[in-house]
Design a protein around this motif. Structure first.
Motif, PDB file in Angstrom:
ATOM      1  N   SER A   1       0.825  -1.208   0.000  1.00 19.56           N
ATOM      2  CA  SER A   1       0.000   0.000   0.000  1.00 19.56           C
ATOM      3  C   SER A   1       0.853   1.249   0.000  1.00 19.56           C
ATOM      4  O   SER A   1       1.996   1.237   0.456  1.00 19.56           O
ATOM      5  CB  SER A   1      -0.896   0.025   1.252  1.00 19.56           C
TER       6      SER A   1
ATOM      7  N   ILE B   1      -2.166  -0.821  -3.307  1.00 20.71           N
ATOM      8  CA  ILE B   1      -1.542  -0.872  -4.637  1.00 20.71           C
ATOM      9  C   ILE B   1      -1.852  -2.220  -5.274  1.00 20.71           C
ATOM     10  O   ILE B   1      -2.442  -2.291  -6.345  1.00 20.71           O
ATOM     11  CB  ILE B   1      -0.008  -0.684  -4.558  1.00 20.71           C
TER      12      ILE B   1
ATOM     13  N   ILE C   1       3.069   0.028 -11.207  1.00 20.50           N
ATOM     14  CA  ILE C   1       3.040   0.237  -9.752  1.00 20.50           C
ATOM     15  C   ILE C   1       3.031   1.730  -9.442  1.00 20.50           C
ATOM     16  O   ILE C   1       2.248   2.195  -8.604  1.00 20.50           O
ATOM     17  CB  ILE C   1       4.238  -0.477  -9.087  1.00 20.50           C
TER      18      ILE C   1
ATOM     19  N   ALA D   1      -0.323   3.142 -10.070  1.00 22.69           N
ATOM     20  CA  ALA D   1      -1.265   2.789  -9.000  1.00 22.69           C
ATOM     21  C   ALA D   1      -1.081   3.717  -7.800  1.00 22.69           C
ATOM     22  O   ALA D   1      -2.054   4.169  -7.192  1.00 22.69           O
ATOM     23  CB  ALA D   1      -1.082   1.334  -8.588  1.00 22.69           C
ATOM     24  N   VAL D   2       0.171   4.030  -7.470  1.00 23.78           N
ATOM     25  CA  VAL D   2       0.448   4.967  -6.372  1.00 23.78           C
ATOM     26  C   VAL D   2      -0.097   6.348  -6.723  1.00 23.78           C
ATOM     27  O   VAL D   2      -0.749   7.000  -5.904  1.00 23.78           O
ATOM     28  CB  VAL D   2       1.963   5.032  -6.061  1.00 23.78           C
TER      29      VAL D   2
ATOM     30  N   ASN E   1      -3.786   6.430  -6.318  1.00 17.60           N
ATOM     31  CA  ASN E   1      -4.141   6.497  -4.891  1.00 17.60           C
ATOM     32  C   ASN E   1      -3.971   7.911  -4.359  1.00 17.60           C
ATOM     33  O   ASN E   1      -4.819   8.394  -3.597  1.00 17.60           O
ATOM     34  CB  ASN E   1      -3.278   5.535  -4.065  1.00 17.60           C
TER      35      ASN E   1
END
Length: 135
Positions: A60, A65, A121, A124-125, A128
Motif C-alpha cells: 500500500s 496498490i 506500480i 497505482a500509487v 491512490n
C-alpha cells in the motif's frame, strides 16, 4: 485452576515476517517469483508499506496498490483499481472481465517486464494519491 490468558494469545508477527515466511514456505519457483515481484514493488516505490491481509501479502501507499497471491500454478498480482490504470505494455492478463480490478498471472518460467511493471506500480500509487486528494 484458571487458565492464563497469555497462554492462548497468539503473538502477532509483522507483515514483513509473514511475507518472508510465505516466500520461504512455497518451496518451488513461486518463492523466488514472489520475492522478485516484492523487490520490484519496493524499487518502484521505496515508500511502499507492506501489509498482510486476506492471508496474503499486500502493498500500500495512500491506499492499496496490489496483492501478491500464490496458487498452485501461478503467482498473481492483483491491482484493485487496475481497470483505471494505463497498461500500454499489456501486462494485465487476468481478471479482465471486471470493471474495477485487474491482475497479472505469472507462470513458471515467466520473466516479468520490470520496466513496465514498475511503471504500473507507480501509476497505482499516483492514482491512490489523486483519490486521497479528492481528485
Amino acid at each position: 485452576m484458571p487458565t492464563s490468558k497469555s497462554a492462548t494469545v497468539k503473538t502477532a508477527e509483522s507483515p514483513t515476517a509473514l511475507i518472508d515466511a510465505r516466500i520461504a514456505s512455497l518451496g518451488d519457483w513461486r518463492g523466488p517469483m514472489l520475492s522478485r515481484l516484492r523487490a520490484l514493488i519496493k524499487e518502484a516505490d521505496p515508500d511502499v508499506v507492506e501489509e498482510w491481509k486476506w492471508s496474503n501479502p499486500v502493498w500500500s501507499h495512500d491506499g492499496l496498490i496490489c496483492t501478491g497471491e500464490s496458487y498452485k500454478k501461478v503467482v498473481k498480482m492483483t491491482f484493485p483499481k487496475g481497470a483505471s490504470l494505463p497498461d500500454p505494455s499489456g501486462l494485465f492478463n487476468s481478471s479482465l472481465e471486471g470493471s474495477v480490478r485487474r491482475a497479472i498471472d505469472f507462470h513458471e518460467g515467466d520473466q516479468p517486464n520490470e520496466k513496465a511493471l514498475k511503471a504500473l506500480i507507480r501509476a497505482a500509487v499516483d492514482l491512490n494519491r489523486l483519490s486521497t486528494r479528492g481528485g
